[in-house]
Design an enzyme around this catalytic site. Structure first.
Site, PDB file in Angstrom:
ATOM      1  N   GLN A  35      43.736  12.877  54.412  1.00  9.37           N
ATOM      2  CA  GLN A  35      45.103  12.760  53.785  1.00  9.37           C
ATOM      3  C   GLN A  35      46.189  12.253  55.002  1.00  9.37           C
ATOM      4  OE1 GLN A  35      46.586  13.741  50.198  1.00  9.37           O
ATOM      5  NE2 GLN A  35      44.756  12.343  50.490  1.00  9.37           N
ATOM      6  N   LEU A  65      51.207  12.287  59.835  1.00 10.44           N
ATOM      7  CA  LEU A  65      50.810  13.449  59.444  1.00 10.44           C
ATOM      8  C   LEU A  65      49.683  13.346  58.746  1.00 10.44           C
ATOM      9  CD1 LEU A  65      52.560  16.447  57.959  1.00 10.44           C
ATOM     10  CD2 LEU A  65      50.813  15.323  56.408  1.00 10.44           C
ATOM     11  N   LEU A  66      48.299  14.139  59.293  1.00  5.90           N
ATOM     12  CA  LEU A  66      47.153  14.579  58.551  1.00  5.90           C
ATOM     13  C   LEU A  66      47.121  15.684  57.988  1.00  5.90           C
ATOM     14  CD1 LEU A  66      43.721  14.597  60.651  1.00  5.90           C
ATOM     15  CD2 LEU A  66      44.564  16.489  59.579  1.00  5.90           C
ATOM     16  N   ASN A  67      46.522  15.851  56.615  1.00  4.90           N
ATOM     17  CA  ASN A  67      46.207  17.001  56.018  1.00  4.90           C
ATOM     18  C   ASN A  67      44.732  17.023  55.505  1.00  4.90           C
ATOM     19  OD1 ASN A  67      48.204  15.511  54.072  1.00  4.90           O
ATOM     20  ND2 ASN A  67      47.568  17.211  52.525  1.00  4.90           N
ATOM     21  N   ASP A  68      44.687  17.235  54.302  1.00  5.58           N
ATOM     22  CA  ASP A  68      43.148  17.495  53.856  1.00  5.58           C
ATOM     23  C   ASP A  68      42.135  16.652  54.116  1.00  5.58           C
ATOM     24  OD1 ASP A  68      44.927  19.252  52.241  1.00  5.58           O
ATOM     25  OD2 ASP A  68      44.235  18.341  50.555  1.00  5.58           O
ATOM     26  N   ARG A  94      44.520  18.184  40.090  1.00  6.74           N
ATOM     27  CA  ARG A  94      44.145  17.301  41.082  1.00  6.74           C
ATOM     28  C   ARG A  94      42.814  17.656  41.973  1.00  6.74           C
ATOM     29  NH1 ARG A  94      49.278  19.448  42.485  1.00  6.74           N
ATOM     30  NH2 ARG A  94      49.217  21.313  43.908  1.00  6.74           N
ATOM     31  N   ASP A  95      42.675  16.895  42.993  1.00 13.80           N
ATOM     32  CA  ASP A  95      41.395  16.951  44.040  1.00 13.80           C
ATOM     33  C   ASP A  95      40.108  17.082  43.264  1.00 13.80           C
ATOM     34  OD1 ASP A  95      43.813  17.388  45.323  1.00 13.80           O
ATOM     35  OD2 ASP A  95      43.675  19.553  45.461  1.00 13.80           O
ATOM     36  N   GLU A 138      43.711  24.621  44.675  1.00 17.10           N
ATOM     37  CA  GLU A 138      43.663  23.306  45.273  1.00 17.10           C
ATOM     38  C   GLU A 138      42.248  23.177  45.753  1.00 17.10           C
ATOM     39  OE1 GLU A 138      48.143  21.960  46.355  1.00 17.10           O
ATOM     40  OE2 GLU A 138      47.148  23.132  47.938  1.00 17.10           O
ATOM     41  N   SER A 157      43.993  14.089  47.370  1.00 19.20           N
ATOM     42  CA  SER A 157      42.852  14.479  47.650  1.00 19.20           C
ATOM     43  C   SER A 157      41.428  14.348  46.814  1.00 19.20           C
ATOM     44  CB  SER A 157      42.709  15.916  48.243  1.00 19.20           C
ATOM     45  OG  SER A 157      43.284  16.000  49.367  1.00 19.20           O
TER      46      SER A 157
HETATM   47  C1  FRU Z   1      46.244  20.186  49.541  1.00 17.91           C
HETATM   48  C2  FRU Z   1      47.114  19.427  48.554  1.00 17.91           C
HETATM   49  C3  FRU Z   1      46.302  18.704  47.623  1.00 17.91           C
HETATM   50  C4  FRU Z   1      46.754  17.423  47.568  1.00 17.91           C
HETATM   51  C5  FRU Z   1      46.997  16.989  48.863  1.00 17.91           C
HETATM   52  C6  FRU Z   1      48.292  16.169  48.864  1.00 17.91           C
HETATM   53  O1  FRU Z   1      46.700  20.656  50.738  1.00 17.91           O
HETATM   54  O2  FRU Z   1      48.268  19.979  48.202  1.00 17.91           O
HETATM   55  O3  FRU Z   1      45.929  19.491  46.343  1.00 17.91           O
HETATM   56  O4  FRU Z   1      45.702  16.726  46.738  1.00 17.91           O
HETATM   57  O5  FRU Z   1      47.336  18.112  49.429  1.00 17.91           O
HETATM   58  O6  FRU Z   1      48.239  15.732  50.141  1.00 17.91           O
END
Ligand code: FRU
Length: 499
Positions: free
Chosen positions: A64, A45-48, A167-168, A224, A108
């Site tokens: 991510q 899985l890829l996210n941010d 976070r982030d 976020e 992130s």
């Molecule tokens: C946003 C988030 C961030 C967090 C990351 C975790 O999509 O929830 O706030 O750092 O994804 O993967």
């Protein structure tokens, strides 16, 4: 749906996992929904997007990553590089959750180049045995050879004025200091943006305070992935708030990515916006966007987002063992106080063979053999006040992914409800924008399982994931006195396996 146990979700990548992941990659590389010119999950899985920047004559973009499957497990950072923001190369893992402070994931964050190092700032997501979460802001330094060393202790400890949601970090340099903008939730469950300040990147960080945004005592329940960029003499503030309700045609996704344009005063810690917040993208799938730390594009921010959304799932590729893609990089400018988002200028390189051209004509689909190319770029110009309709991946009696402009009401609508593979239907299957000044132009980027539509030279963007089946391959077009050009897309992002 495959069920993942806690232990499976907590896995951290080891050298010995290489063979198993290579096999998973071989399988998913066969998928008809793999992209040709977008960054996508190498496996899992890829996210941010994270750590986006220009360093040592290359663009670096991390994401991510949970390596083992299409589930939000323990997050790692995966590293990709490019010379032009279009041709991307996989480099492998950059950050692994191997410290007590990030035992539940390297969340992130952003990057800042200084001297011979690229500093990576991220949130260490620590979890106690009882599941209690503690967020730490962490730093790592990458040298020119790509070798990453983590500082083994936090540079910022949790702030007691806020909950476990802190976070982030987005780092930026202004007025002779480094600043870190962080998303946080207060004990009343309200979202805020908080600032830390230091004279040096790796030490000396102190809490400066909350960024007071005029007109907004707080942002939903959590904000976020904040980001702040100076474009010309104005500031663009981006973040991804949670807990906003839909309002007419706006804010209809599970979570949205919004922006404000205004003046930033770091002495007073205030941001005065010139208007209400707006969504960065009016399609279905766009979140956690980040601008690059860069000086190459002047008076322009370069931004990438995740073509996805927390709490949404994409069953078609989840079943294949992967999920997630990043958007095409966008150029952000501010004209007359308004944000413009255009595809990065180097995206011209995506255009391959021209397969259709109609200049000021009525459109017939025959030249393209009535088929939607799996990956293509389409330009629509001068529709004036004529109705326009495009059905991608349609089949007999089905519209497929439909794009419609009705000049009477000036509504521009996309609808994915007529495709066989559906996702996240609880948030509706259509998205609509009223184009006050009518439709002037469209640039449409289609890449197997994504459609990104840039409207009126960057006035709006609509991004969507779609998962057409092989039986859904027709194209329908209807328009009068319109110019439409279609190019096949080149392959610019290698789908190779490297960890
Ligand atoms: C946003 C988030 C961030 C967090 C990351 C975790 O999509 O929830 O706030 O750092 O994804 O993967």
């Amino acid at each position: 749906m495959e069920h993942w146990t806690k232990d499976e979700k907590n896995q951290v990548l080891k050298k010995s996992d290489e063979e198993r992941l290579n096999k998973l990659h071989d399988e998913i590389a066969q998928s008809i929904w793999r992209a040709q010119y977008h960054i996508q999950a190498v496996t899992g899985l890829l996210n941010d997007p994270n750590g986006f920047c220009w360093f040592k004559k290359q663009w670096h973009l991390f994401y991510q990553w949970f390596p083992f499957g299409a589930v939000h497990g323990t997050k790692h950072w995966y590293h990709t590089v490019s010379h032009d923001l279009i041709h991307w190369q996989n480099l492998g893992m950059a950050l692994e959750p191997d410290l007590v402070f990030d035992n539940a994931g390297c969340f992130s964050g952003s990057a800042f180049p200084k001297d011979d190092y690229l500093y990576l700032l991220y949130t260490g997501n620590h979890k106690e045995n009882d599941g209690h979460r503690i967020p730490y802001q962490m730093i790592a330094a990458m040298n020119a050879k790509g070798y990453v060393t983590k500082l083994k202790h936090p540079i910022i400890e949790p702030n007691e004025a806020y909950t476990e949601h802190q976070r982030d970090p987005k780092i930026f340099y202004e007025n002779g200091s480094y600043w870190m903008l962080i998303g946080a939730q207060d004990h009343q469950q309200h979202g805020h943006l908080i600032l830390y300040k230091s004279r040096q990147i790796a030490i000396g960080w102190e809490f400066a305070g909350e960024l007071k945004v005029k007109g907004y005592p707080y942002f939903g329940t959590m904000a976020e992935c904040p980001d702040i960029e100076k474009i010309g003499d104005q500031w663009l503030l981006l973040f991804s708030p949670q807990g906003y309700a839909a309002k007419g045609d706006e804010f209809r996704n599970a979570y949205q990515n919004v922006y404000l344009i205004g003046d930033l005063d770091l002495n007073a810690l205030t941001f005065v916006p010139n208007g209400p917040y707006q969504e960065l993208d009016r399609g279905f799938d766009f979140y956690a966007a980040q601008c690059a730390s860069q000086y190459i594009y002047k008076n322009t921010a370069v931004m990438v987002g995740w073509l996805g959304c927390g709490d949404c799932t994409y069953p078609a590729t989840d079943e294949e063992g992967w999920s997630g893609m990043l958007s095409l990089p966008r150029e952000l400018t501010i004209e007359d106080g308004k944000l413009r988002q255009n595809p990065i200028r180097t995206s011209e390189q995506i255009k391959g063979e021209k397969i259709f051209e109609a200049l000021h004509g009525s459109i017939m689909t025959d030249t393209m053999h009535g088929r939607t190319p799996a990956a293509c770029v389409m330009h629509v110009d001068d529709p004036d006040d004529n109705a326009f309709e495009l059905g991608l991946y349609s089949q007999t009696l089905k519209k497929g992914f439909s794009i419609v402009y009705e000049p009477n009401h000036k509504y521009f609508t996309i609808d994915r409800g007529d495709l066989e593979n559906q996702c996240n239907t609880m948030y509706g299957t259509d998205r609509r924008i009223k184009l006050e000044n009518g439709l002037k132009s469209l640039e449409i980027f289609v890449d197997h399982s994504t459609v990104e539509i840039f409207i009126n030279h960057g006035e709006y963007v609509m991004s969507s994931r779609i998962f057409p089946k092989p039986s859904e391959h027709l194209i329908r077009m209807r328009g009068k006195d319109i110019s439409l050009i279609v190019w096949k897309a080149n392959s610019t992002v290698a789908d190779d396996f490297k960890i």
